[in-house]
Scaffold this motif. Structure first.
Motif, PDB file in Angstrom:
ATOM      1  N   UNK A 175       0.861  -1.176   0.000  1.00  0.00           N
ATOM      2  CA  UNK A 175       0.000   0.000   0.000  1.00  0.00           C
ATOM      3  C   UNK A 175       0.897   1.225   0.000  1.00  0.00           C
ATOM      4  N   UNK A 176       0.907   1.956  -1.113  1.00  0.00           N
ATOM      5  CA  UNK A 176       1.803   3.100  -1.230  1.00  0.00           C
ATOM      6  C   UNK A 176       0.977   4.364  -1.414  1.00  0.00           C
ATOM      7  N   UNK A 177       0.440   4.887  -0.300  1.00  0.00           N
ATOM      8  CA  UNK A 177      -0.445   6.037  -0.337  1.00  0.00           C
ATOM      9  C   UNK A 177       0.203   7.206   0.389  1.00  0.00           C
ATOM     10  N   UNK A 178      -0.137   8.451  -0.007  1.00  0.00           N
ATOM     11  CA  UNK A 178       0.359   9.614   0.731  1.00  0.00           C
ATOM     12  C   UNK A 178      -0.198   9.613   2.146  1.00  0.00           C
ATOM     13  N   UNK A 179       0.551   9.106   3.069  1.00  0.00           N
ATOM     14  CA  UNK A 179       0.087   8.967   4.451  1.00  0.00           C
ATOM     15  C   UNK A 179       0.769  10.018   5.314  1.00  0.00           C
ATOM     16  N   UNK A 180       0.016  10.980   5.782  1.00  0.00           N
ATOM     17  CA  UNK A 180       0.587  12.025   6.617  1.00  0.00           C
ATOM     18  C   UNK A 180       0.472  11.634   8.085  1.00  0.00           C
ATOM     19  N   UNK A 181       1.358  12.156   8.868  1.00  0.00           N
ATOM     20  CA  UNK A 181       1.419  11.781  10.262  1.00  0.00           C
ATOM     21  C   UNK A 181       0.774  12.870  11.110  1.00  0.00           C
ATOM     22  N   UNK A 182      -0.077  12.468  12.064  1.00  0.00           N
ATOM     23  CA  UNK A 182      -0.698  13.476  12.919  1.00  0.00           C
ATOM     24  C   UNK A 182       0.330  14.359  13.618  1.00  0.00           C
ATOM     25  N   UNK A 183       1.499  13.799  13.863  1.00  0.00           N
ATOM     26  CA  UNK A 183       2.502  14.546  14.617  1.00  0.00           C
ATOM     27  C   UNK A 183       3.220  15.598  13.774  1.00  0.00           C
ATOM     28  N   UNK A 184       3.158  15.464  12.436  1.00  0.00           N
ATOM     29  CA  UNK A 184       3.934  16.355  11.583  1.00  0.00           C
ATOM     30  C   UNK A 184       3.579  17.822  11.772  1.00  0.00           C
ATOM     31  N   UNK A 185       2.297  18.108  11.880  1.00  0.00           N
ATOM     32  CA  UNK A 185       1.894  19.512  12.027  1.00  0.00           C
ATOM     33  C   UNK A 185       2.507  20.125  13.275  1.00  0.00           C
ATOM     34  N   UNK A 186       2.503  19.392  14.362  1.00  0.00           N
ATOM     35  CA  UNK A 186       3.123  19.886  15.589  1.00  0.00           C
ATOM     36  C   UNK A 186       4.635  19.967  15.447  1.00  0.00           C
ATOM     37  N   UNK A 187       5.201  18.948  14.815  1.00  0.00           N
ATOM     38  CA  UNK A 187       6.661  18.897  14.655  1.00  0.00           C
ATOM     39  C   UNK A 187       7.170  20.081  13.846  1.00  0.00           C
ATOM     40  N   UNK A 188       6.456  20.423  12.768  1.00  0.00           N
ATOM     41  CA  UNK A 188       6.897  21.503  11.889  1.00  0.00           C
ATOM     42  C   UNK A 188       6.518  22.891  12.417  1.00  0.00           C
ATOM     43  N   UNK A 189       5.443  22.971  13.193  1.00  0.00           N
ATOM     44  CA  UNK A 189       5.023  24.275  13.716  1.00  0.00           C
ATOM     45  C   UNK A 189       5.716  24.603  15.036  1.00  0.00           C
ATOM     46  N   UNK A 190       6.015  23.564  15.828  1.00  0.00           N
ATOM     47  CA  UNK A 190       6.691  23.766  17.110  1.00  0.00           C
ATOM     48  C   UNK A 190       7.804  22.731  17.261  1.00  0.00           C
ATOM     49  N   UNK A 191       8.862  22.855  16.469  1.00  0.00           N
ATOM     50  CA  UNK A 191       9.945  21.869  16.540  1.00  0.00           C
ATOM     51  C   UNK A 191      10.589  21.847  17.919  1.00  0.00           C
ATOM     52  N   UNK A 192      10.927  20.646  18.405  1.00  0.00           N
ATOM     53  CA  UNK A 192      11.569  20.547  19.721  1.00  0.00           C
ATOM     54  C   UNK A 192      12.857  21.376  19.770  1.00  0.00           C
ATOM     55  N   UNK A 193      13.097  21.986  20.892  1.00  0.00           N
ATOM     56  CA  UNK A 193      14.288  22.814  21.040  1.00  0.00           C
ATOM     57  C   UNK A 193      15.547  21.974  20.841  1.00  0.00           C
TER      58      UNK A 193
END
Length: 224
Positions: free
Chosen positions: A71-89
């Motif tokens: 199964x090769x589908x564009x699967x986005x991760x729920x965590x990505x939005x947080x990771x990219x908007x508030x990257x860990x220090x």
């Protein structure tokens, strides 16, 4: 301070190998490294294939549950939005993006937050791959990727190679090409990733830094 590095470019440019090497090198420096595989295009050669190596080194891996299945589908991760908007220090986030404009679609929804957090978007460019062998075609390819990803490239990674047949001259003979690409696109050449055994033959002969890399993945066509 955190950093986000997005590796994008055409098929076979060397994004995956570079992503693995950068992740391991930064981890060796004691950084918190998060490797993100957003390659939803190529099921045969992607950062996920290096997951065991990365995890063994202590790199945090964020990959789709469907990667390496049928199964090769564009699967986005729920965590990505947080990771990219508030990257860990103090985290280093290395993103392997799929080839060409089709693969870059996966990044579009995160473009605004990536820009806000100063993400570096590096064009990994192998002059010896189809569709980028001349400046005009390469410029067109770059424009397509930027249009759908909504994220402009900030630098070029000069990665000219012919897989196991790569020699020092393979790299040194492309300097004018990359200088012209830098001029046309208005962005700098950041560095060249070079196999460890070739570094002594090219270091100091390129007008930009050289980063030694190792080959961790060996697909059938042997391109790093």
């Amino acid at each position: 301070m955190s950093e986000i590095i997005v590796l994008a470019g055409c098929y076979g440019s060397g994004k995956t190998s570079l992503g693995i090497n950068l992740s391991l090198q930064r981890k060796a420096l004691g950084q918190h490294v998060i490797a993100v595989d957003l390659d939803v295009i190529n099921p045969y050669f992607r950062m996920t294939d290096g997951a065991e190596i990365l995890k063994a080194a202590g790199v945090e891996c964020l990959f789709s549950e469907f990667v390496n299945t049928n199964v090769d589908l564009p699967q986005h991760f729920p965590r990505l939005r947080t990771l990219f908007s508030q990257p860990p220090e103090d985290a280093s986030i290395i993103v392997d993006l799929g080839g060409d404009d089709t693969g870059a679609v996966a990044l579009g929804q995160y473009a605004a937050m990536l820009k806000e957090n100063g993400a570096k978007c590096w064009l990994v460019l192998n002059k010896y791959r189809p569709f980028v062998t001349n400046i005009a075609d390469a410029k067109e390819s770059v424009a397509s990727i930027e249009a759908v990803s909504r994220l402009p490239f900030t630098g070029i990674v000069a990665n000219p190679n012919l897989g196991p047949e790569t020699a020092a001259e393979t790299i040194l003979s492309t300097v004018d090409y990359y200088l012209e690409m830098s001029r046309v696109l208005g962005i700098p050449v950041e560095f060249s990733p070079v196999m460890e055994e070739l570094v002594p033959q090219v270091e100091g002969k390129l007008p930009w830094p050289v980063i030694p890399i190792r080959r961790f993945l060996k697909p059938g066509w042997e391109i790093y």
